[in-house]
Enzyme design. Structure first.
Site, PDB file in Angstrom:
ATOM      1  N   GLU A 100       1.187  -0.071  -4.864  1.00  0.00           N
ATOM      2  CA  GLU A 100       0.433   1.155  -5.126  1.00  0.00           C
ATOM      3  C   GLU A 100       1.412   2.317  -5.003  1.00  0.00           C
ATOM      4  O   GLU A 100       2.045   2.494  -3.967  1.00  0.00           O
ATOM      5  CB  GLU A 100      -0.702   1.335  -4.130  1.00  0.00           C
ATOM      6  CG  GLU A 100      -1.487   2.620  -4.388  1.00  0.00           C
ATOM      7  CD  GLU A 100      -2.388   3.025  -3.231  1.00  0.00           C
ATOM      8  OE1 GLU A 100      -3.383   3.712  -3.481  1.00  0.00           O
ATOM      9  OE2 GLU A 100      -2.078   2.671  -2.072  1.00  0.00           O
TER      10      GLU A 100
ATOM     11  N   ASP B  19       0.823  -1.203   0.000  1.00  0.00           N
ATOM     12  CA  ASP B  19       0.000   0.000   0.000  1.00  0.00           C
ATOM     13  C   ASP B  19       0.861   1.258   0.000  1.00  0.00           C
ATOM     14  O   ASP B  19       1.821   1.378   0.770  1.00  0.00           O
ATOM     15  CB  ASP B  19      -0.895  -0.006   1.245  1.00  0.00           C
ATOM     16  CG  ASP B  19      -1.765   1.226   1.357  1.00  0.00           C
ATOM     17  OD1 ASP B  19      -2.669   1.385   0.526  1.00  0.00           O
ATOM     18  OD2 ASP B  19      -1.515   2.036   2.268  1.00  0.00           O
TER      19      ASP B  19
END
Length: 429
Positions: free
Chosen positions: A281, A248
């Site tokens: 990400e 993330d």
């Protein structure tokens, strides 16, 4: 190895990084046992205990759960539990290759009515027949309360108890593998959620040299903090046999060292299983994960943005720069295609809307065509395959009333500047 690791029938190795504490003890089965001070702020000892026993670490005179707890059955304020993760029987994964990867992102708590690891398993054969090759599971680290997105986890090693805990996640991975699906786990190494006093008690996990949008930046200049993250990833692969990771918001993983912590993390995990996929990400326009860090792929949200603006006409916020056919064509030409993950929906693009509303029905076929015929790696969001109409809103279950209220206010402020939501009552998360 950090945490509590069974070393025999009646022995557990306890190891914790606590550089600031004068004395460190482990309290288990009603007795305190002092841990030996070791190099670089580590403390450890073998203690008479077994899998299933609850324990806390006592730093000088204060008792706290284990930062590397494998199980928190009573939540973030309860004791840690010794879990023999090596005893899980999990079938081997199918092996994932970027050229044939089709990802299906799901949130365990809302994927089924029951909201558990076990309940999700009933749908894996159907996903495999659809053509999905791997499920991408939104974060499962234990967070405050029972229900939430998972990105504010506090105990990153402990599968969330409301979903079914460690044994439930092991059964889920096993079921996915037996259905021919890989498991890509969403992990968060850029921050931990509010209520992180327990981590702070053990040592300098955080730094003021950097800032993140969600909370204090993690200090990867500290060797013990690097091990907290790297050994966590090693555990998911070695003991739960996950096939890959979605890291993330890696632009907020700050590290001035060489190698970067995420480079070292990938190397050490691949020493356990060379086939593990690393997907990231990252902010648009930053290709460090695939160009410098040796990771396999990263999210390429630009295709979603171009397509969304063309179909909806929405141009506020980060959509302002998008919305031309030429821009969409440029995204479809990006190379190397298999290392760029594209979508029509994902948890951010649906859930970060004020009402979590899904795309309109008359857009779905065109959205699907663009994504599935694109040369890049496709990701579907749960329910997209049949046109789910229920919204996927941002929601959380903070147990601290002040943090809950701050979250409500922050959500209202976030959408106050969007004309589309002006005058609307943004749902209480």
């Amino acid at each position: 190895m950090l945490g509590a690791v069974p070393a025999g029938e009646d022995s557990v190795e306890f190891e914790v990084w606590a550089p600031s504490a004068s004395t460190v003890r482990v309290r288990v089965n009603g007795a305190d046992h002092e841990l030996e001070r070791r190099a670089e702020g580590m403390h450890g000892a073998a203690v008479g205990a077994s899998a299933g026993d609850d324990y806390v670490f006592v730093l000088d005179d204060d008792a706290w759960p284990d930062p590397c707890s494998r199980g928190q059955p009573e939540g973030v304020r309860g004791p840690s539990r010794v879990v023999d993760t090596r005893a899980f029987e999990i079938a081997a994964g199918p092996g994932l290759e970027l050229e044939t990867l089709v990802l299906y992102e799901l949130h365990v708590g809302t994927f089924t009515d029951e909201g558990t690891f076990d309940a999700a398993c009933a749908h894996f054969a159907e996903l495999a027949s659809l053509g999905v090759t791997a499920i991408e599971v939104m974060p499962i680290a234990t967070f405050p309360g029972d229900r939430g997105w998972g990105y504010d986890g506090l105990y990153t090693w402990a599968p969330h108890p409301a979903y079914g805990g460690p044994a439930g996640f092991a059964r889920m991975v096993d079921a996915a593998h037996r259905a021919g699906l890989g498991v890509v786990l969403d992990v968060v190494y850029n921050h931990v959620g509010p209520g992180n006093e327990a981590l702070r008690a053990f040592g300098p996990y955080f730094t003021d040299r950097h800032e993140t949008f969600w909370g204090d930046a993690i200090d990867y200049a500290q060797p013990g903090v690097r091990e907290w993250a790297i050994q966590n990833a090693e555990m998911w692969v070695r003991e739960y046999r996950v096939d890959g990771f979605r890291l993330d918001a890696v632009h907020a993983v700050y590290d001035d060292g060489d190698p970067h912590v995420l480079v070292e993390l990938a190397r050490r995990v691949r020493a356990i299983d060379a086939r593990v996929l690393f997907t990231d990400e990252m902010e648009t326009g930053d290709l460090r994960p695939i160009e410098e860090w040796g990771h396999d792929a990263q999210w390429a949200d630009e295709l979603h943005h171009e397509l969304h603006v063309l179909l909806t006409g929405e141009t506020e916020g980060y959509y302002a720069e998008y919305g031309s056919v030429e821009g969409l064509a440029e995204q479809l030409r990006r190379r190397p295609p298999e290392r760029l993950i594209v979508c029509s929906q994902n948890h951010d693009q649906v859930g970060n809307r004020a009402f979590g509303d899904r795309p309109a029905d008359d857009e779905l076929a065109l959205r699907a065509a663009v994504m599935l015929f694109a040369p890049q790696t496709p990701l579907l969001f749960m329910g997209e395959e049949y046109g789910e109409r229920n919204p996927f809103r941002f929601f959380t279950d903070h147990i601290d009333p002040s943090i809950a209220e701050a979250t409500r206010e922050g959500r209202r402020r976030e959408f106050a500047r969007f004309a589309a939501f002006a005058g609307e009552d943004v749902p209480d998360p």
